[in-house]
Design a protein around this motif. Structure first.
Motif, PDB file in Angstrom:
ATOM      1  N   UNK A 188      36.486 -18.791  92.679  1.00  0.00           N
ATOM      2  CA  UNK A 188      35.269 -19.111  91.941  1.00  0.00           C
ATOM      3  C   UNK A 188      34.132 -19.391  92.919  1.00  0.00           C
ATOM      4  N   UNK A 189      32.928 -19.061  92.513  1.00  0.00           N
ATOM      5  CA  UNK A 189      31.752 -19.512  93.254  1.00  0.00           C
ATOM      6  C   UNK A 189      30.524 -19.463  92.358  1.00  0.00           C
ATOM      7  N   UNK A 190      29.526 -20.208  92.756  1.00  0.00           N
ATOM      8  CA  UNK A 190      28.219 -20.174  92.099  1.00  0.00           C
ATOM      9  C   UNK A 190      27.268 -19.337  92.942  1.00  0.00           C
ATOM     10  N   UNK A 191      26.534 -18.457  92.301  1.00  0.00           N
ATOM     11  CA  UNK A 191      25.417 -17.761  92.932  1.00  0.00           C
ATOM     12  C   UNK A 191      24.141 -18.449  92.456  1.00  0.00           C
ATOM     13  N   UNK A 192      23.309 -18.884  93.395  1.00  0.00           N
ATOM     14  CA  UNK A 192      22.113 -19.652  93.056  1.00  0.00           C
ATOM     15  C   UNK A 192      20.863 -18.977  93.622  1.00  0.00           C
ATOM     16  N   UNK A 193      19.718 -19.525  93.259  1.00  0.00           N
ATOM     17  CA  UNK A 193      18.425 -19.089  93.809  1.00  0.00           C
ATOM     18  C   UNK A 193      18.184 -17.596  93.606  1.00  0.00           C
ATOM     19  N   UNK A 194      18.400 -17.143  92.378  1.00  0.00           N
ATOM     20  CA  UNK A 194      18.080 -15.750  92.038  1.00  0.00           C
ATOM     21  C   UNK A 194      16.572 -15.521  92.115  1.00  0.00           C
ATOM     22  N   UNK A 195      16.148 -14.292  92.379  1.00  0.00           N
ATOM     23  CA  UNK A 195      14.732 -13.985  92.170  1.00  0.00           C
ATOM     24  C   UNK A 195      14.381 -14.241  90.707  1.00  0.00           C
ATOM     25  N   UNK A 196      13.206 -14.796  90.478  1.00  0.00           N
ATOM     26  CA  UNK A 196      12.782 -15.037  89.101  1.00  0.00           C
ATOM     27  C   UNK A 196      12.420 -13.730  88.413  1.00  0.00           C
ATOM     28  N   UNK A 197      11.873 -12.790  89.197  1.00  0.00           N
ATOM     29  CA  UNK A 197      11.411 -11.516  88.636  1.00  0.00           C
ATOM     30  C   UNK A 197      12.069 -10.336  89.352  1.00  0.00           C
ATOM     31  N   UNK A 198      12.093  -9.206  88.699  1.00  0.00           N
ATOM     32  CA  UNK A 198      12.393  -7.930  89.334  1.00  0.00           C
ATOM     33  C   UNK A 198      11.374  -6.912  88.813  1.00  0.00           C
ATOM     34  N   UNK A 254      11.719 -17.797  93.475  1.00  0.00           N
ATOM     35  CA  UNK A 254      13.133 -17.955  93.109  1.00  0.00           C
ATOM     36  C   UNK A 254      13.258 -18.780  91.830  1.00  0.00           C
ATOM     37  N   UNK A 255      14.308 -18.487  91.072  1.00  0.00           N
ATOM     38  CA  UNK A 255      14.553 -19.163  89.803  1.00  0.00           C
ATOM     39  C   UNK A 255      15.510 -20.333  89.979  1.00  0.00           C
ATOM     40  N   UNK A 256      15.415 -21.277  89.087  1.00  0.00           N
ATOM     41  CA  UNK A 256      16.395 -22.359  89.024  1.00  0.00           C
ATOM     42  C   UNK A 256      17.573 -21.888  88.159  1.00  0.00           C
ATOM     43  N   UNK A 257      18.144 -20.779  88.616  1.00  0.00           N
ATOM     44  CA  UNK A 257      19.194 -20.104  87.855  1.00  0.00           C
ATOM     45  C   UNK A 257      20.485 -20.103  88.660  1.00  0.00           C
ATOM     46  N   UNK A 258      21.592 -19.934  87.952  1.00  0.00           N
ATOM     47  CA  UNK A 258      22.904 -19.980  88.597  1.00  0.00           C
ATOM     48  C   UNK A 258      23.882 -19.146  87.762  1.00  0.00           C
ATOM     49  N   UNK A 259      24.695 -18.369  88.437  1.00  0.00           N
ATOM     50  CA  UNK A 259      25.783 -17.615  87.797  1.00  0.00           C
ATOM     51  C   UNK A 259      27.108 -18.112  88.344  1.00  0.00           C
ATOM     52  N   UNK A 260      28.103 -18.195  87.488  1.00  0.00           N
ATOM     53  CA  UNK A 260      29.453 -18.510  87.948  1.00  0.00           C
ATOM     54  C   UNK A 260      30.232 -17.206  88.015  1.00  0.00           C
ATOM     55  N   UNK A 261      30.864 -16.968  89.168  1.00  0.00           N
ATOM     56  CA  UNK A 261      31.533 -15.705  89.469  1.00  0.00           C
ATOM     57  C   UNK A 261      33.010 -15.977  89.723  1.00  0.00           C
ATOM     58  N   UNK A 262      33.856 -15.080  89.222  1.00  0.00           N
ATOM     59  CA  UNK A 262      35.296 -15.173  89.474  1.00  0.00           C
ATOM     60  C   UNK A 262      35.828 -13.802  89.848  1.00  0.00           C
ATOM     61  N   UNK A 263      36.332 -13.678  91.079  1.00  0.00           N
ATOM     62  CA  UNK A 263      37.014 -12.462  91.540  1.00  0.00           C
ATOM     63  C   UNK A 263      36.198 -11.189  91.301  1.00  0.00           C
ATOM     64  N   UNK A 264      34.899 -11.275  91.571  1.00  0.00           N
ATOM     65  CA  UNK A 264      34.056 -10.093  91.469  1.00  0.00           C
ATOM     66  C   UNK A 264      33.462  -9.855  90.097  1.00  0.00           C
ATOM     67  N   UNK A 265      33.689 -10.759  89.161  1.00  0.00           N
ATOM     68  CA  UNK A 265      33.118 -10.643  87.818  1.00  0.00           C
ATOM     69  C   UNK A 265      32.177 -11.808  87.561  1.00  0.00           C
TER      70      UNK A 265
END
Length: 593
Positions: free
Chosen positions: A432-442, A476-487
């Motif tokens: 498991x890991x958290x991905x943080x600090x995403x770009x706010x825009x694309x 950067x956004x105050x956003x976070x994704x939780x990732x498990x084994x590449x998903x």
């Protein structure tokens, strides 16, 4: 005519019998898995959702019972009354393999035609056939175990969130269309000719309004809908475990998310998940793994070769370095595992990710070969090999592009493909890991404007607010994704709770005040009456069940899924509707060019 239960009451499920029941009179019901006729003996394996038990019939049995057993075929539905006895020939591979039921009464509740495929575990039948006859496919033991696991995961989730003070509140499924990102499914109405509801892609606005309403902690097992192209791990209708919290920051939401996953893995699988989860910024994930959902169960990280190749005369690399980069991965020991033909096929494969090709160096035991080194100086060749930690036996892959997004996508997918093909993944691990600090825009080339990477209600980092209009690409956004084994299991963000900042966000997205009001008017108005700081997240239930049950296809954990085209092969949906229905709705079907 089929017989009825008529007084027979099931006493046990098929998988519950054991030595403790020997001598007991019991009633079991289920489907015939198989019948074995040994002349003076007949055995029937009776199956239900819990397992299989053996029914035994011998010549001492009443003739009508023996004849019914003789005519029973696969998938007949039976009810059997009898006495449990110890088996003379035991089956140690079967949980009920120590006992059998000596049948005293047998009723055929329903006969069955020969099914289009055998109802067995891990069937290799074509998926389209399985989905056409999904009600039969769902009888297979592995499918039933996944559905049971799904139930247990949902129950565990409800217990966890109830314990932590969350209220389960339903939000509407007929809402206003606010297209921003994936496409909405539209629902016409007879009452409002020419107007449409939309099915929700997420309960986003409503769950934020619940925070404005003072409920503080909300959770919902929400049905969501997206009219978009599908992949193996996506469906047009899906379920997400959706939550929102007031008076919190990122750490609070992430702590609840980690606690939930720790709880459900322990309760359902007996697996201890270590917390807190590792954290990684979006930028680091892309640089190291070419992905914002990296699989950490194996290495093969990306190497940036831009410095080693700066000033190169090789036009392919030089052109890429003007705006983008040249990066590579080292398939350790891969030189002797891949043929030139296989490498050439990979070079075509990466083109699906935008790459123009795949450069390679093969340091095989039979000799070295390369598709690009002859175009480099001796110093550049050495610099590339040193940067990539090259050793005899290694296979180096390079991608060059003026767009870093293409380099990341190509190499990120390639490392996963190589790991899967050559069994480099430790499948016993849950990383498991958290991905943080995403770009706010694309930036959307199609719309020629900045669009929200997540949604327009995501808060920017406080230190980036001043660049929201002047340099949106750096925010950067105050956003976070939780990732498990590449998903990506789920994700969320801290929301904007300041009306002025929300207006500035809409301006950055090129919405006029009138357009923002038209799309989100009721939502904007609500913020005038006091919005607490709030944030939340959603975890994809289907994907969570998929990973916890060890399957790689999300359709295996949904009772009645759609295929990649979003069609339902079993019910033949979507289908044409009658002219009268269309007339009542004021809808005309135009031919599509």
């Amino acid at each position: 005519m089929a017989e009825t239960m008529n007084g027979l009451k099931r006493t046990h499920y098929c998988g519950e019998f054991g030595m403790k029941d020997v001598g007991s009179e019991v009633v079991a019901c289920g489907w015939v898995q198989r019948q074995r006729d040994l002349g003076q003996l007949i055995f029937i394996d009776l199956r239900d959702r819990t397992g299989v038990v053996q029914l035994a019939f011998d010549e001492a049995a009443p003739r009508d019972i023996f004849e019914k057993a003789f005519t029973a075929r696969a998938e007949f539905v039976l009810a059997a009354r009898g006495v449990v006895r110890e088996r003379t020939s035991k089956n140690p591979e079967l949980p009920t393999g120590d006992v059998e039921i000596e049948v005293k009464e047998l009723r055929v509740l329903a006969k069955a035609e020969t099914p289009p495929f055998e109802i067995v575990e891990n069937s290799n039948v074509k998926e389209d056939t399985r989905l056409k006859y999904r009600y039969l496919d769902l009888r297979r033991p592995d499918m039933q175990q996944r559905m049971i696991a799904r139930h247990r995961i949902v129950k565990s989730a409800r217990d966890y969130f109830d314990h932590h003070g969350f209220l389960e509140i339903e939000t509407p499924n007929l809402i206003k269309s606010t297209p921003e990102g994936a496409r909405d499914y539209l629902v016409p109405s007879r009452v409002f000719p020419g107007k449409f509801f939309a099915l929700p892609q997420s309960p986003q606005q409503f769950k934020q309004l619940l925070m404005l309403s003072g409920f503080d902690r909300y959770v919902q097992f929400a049905r969501c809908f997206r009219d978009e192209d599908l992949r193996a791990d996506r469906q047009p209708e899906f379920t997400q475990i959706d939550l929102e919290m007031s008076f919190v920051d990122e750490d609070d939401v992430m702590e609840i998310g980690e606690g939930f996953l720790k709880h459900v893995f322990k309760e359902v699988l007996g697996v201890e998940v270590e917390t807190p989860f590792q954290r990684m910024t979006w930028h680091e994930g892309m640089e190291r793994f070419g992905s914002d959902k990296p699989d950490l169960r194996f290495g093969m990280e990306l190497t940036d070769l831009s410095g080693a190749l700066r000033g190169t005369a090789f036009r392919v690399f030089a052109s890429a370095l003007e705006k983008g980069s040249v990066r590579g991965i080292n398939f350790k020991g891969g030189a002797d595992r891949m043929t030139r033909k296989e490498i050439d096929k990979l070079a075509e494969w990466v083109k699906d990710y935008g790459a123009k090709g795949l450069a390679w160096t093969r340091l095989a035991s039979t000799g070295e070969s390369s598709s690009y080194e002859k175009f480099l100086s001796e110093e550049e060749r050495a610099a590339v090999r040193t940067a990539m930690g090259a050793e005899p036996g290694d296979l180096l892959f390079l991608v060059a592009s003026e767009k870093n997004s293409v380099v990341f996508a190509s190499l990120g997918a390639l490392r996963c493909e190589l790991a899967a093909r050559y069994n480099l993944i430790d499948r016993s691990k849950y990383c498991f890991l958290w991905i943080t600090d995403f770009p706010l825009f694309e930036f959307s080339e199609e719309e020629n404007r900045w669009v929200a990477m997540h949604h327009p209600f995501t808060a920017p980092r406080e230190e980036d607010v001043g660049r929201l209009l002047s340099d949106p690409g750096s925010v950067c956004a105050r956003a976070y994704d939780v990732v498990l084994n590449g998903y990506e299991l789920g994700g969320g963000s801290i929301r904007i709770n300041d009306a002025e900042l929300q207006e500035k966000m809409f301006e950055a997205l090129s919405f006029t005040p009138e357009e923002a009001q038209r799309r989100f008017g009721f939502f904007i108005d609500a913020f005038r009456y006091g919005a607490p700081p709030h944030g939340g997240m959603a975890v994809g239930l289907d994907r969570l069940v998929m990973l916890m049950t060890g399957t790689d296809n999300i359709r295996n954990v949904i009772a009645f899924p759609k295929v990649a085209s979003s069609a339902d092969l079993m019910s033949d949906a979507p289908a044409e509707v009658g002219g009268k229905q269309l007339e009542e709705l004021g809808i005309a079907i135009l031919p599509k060019e």
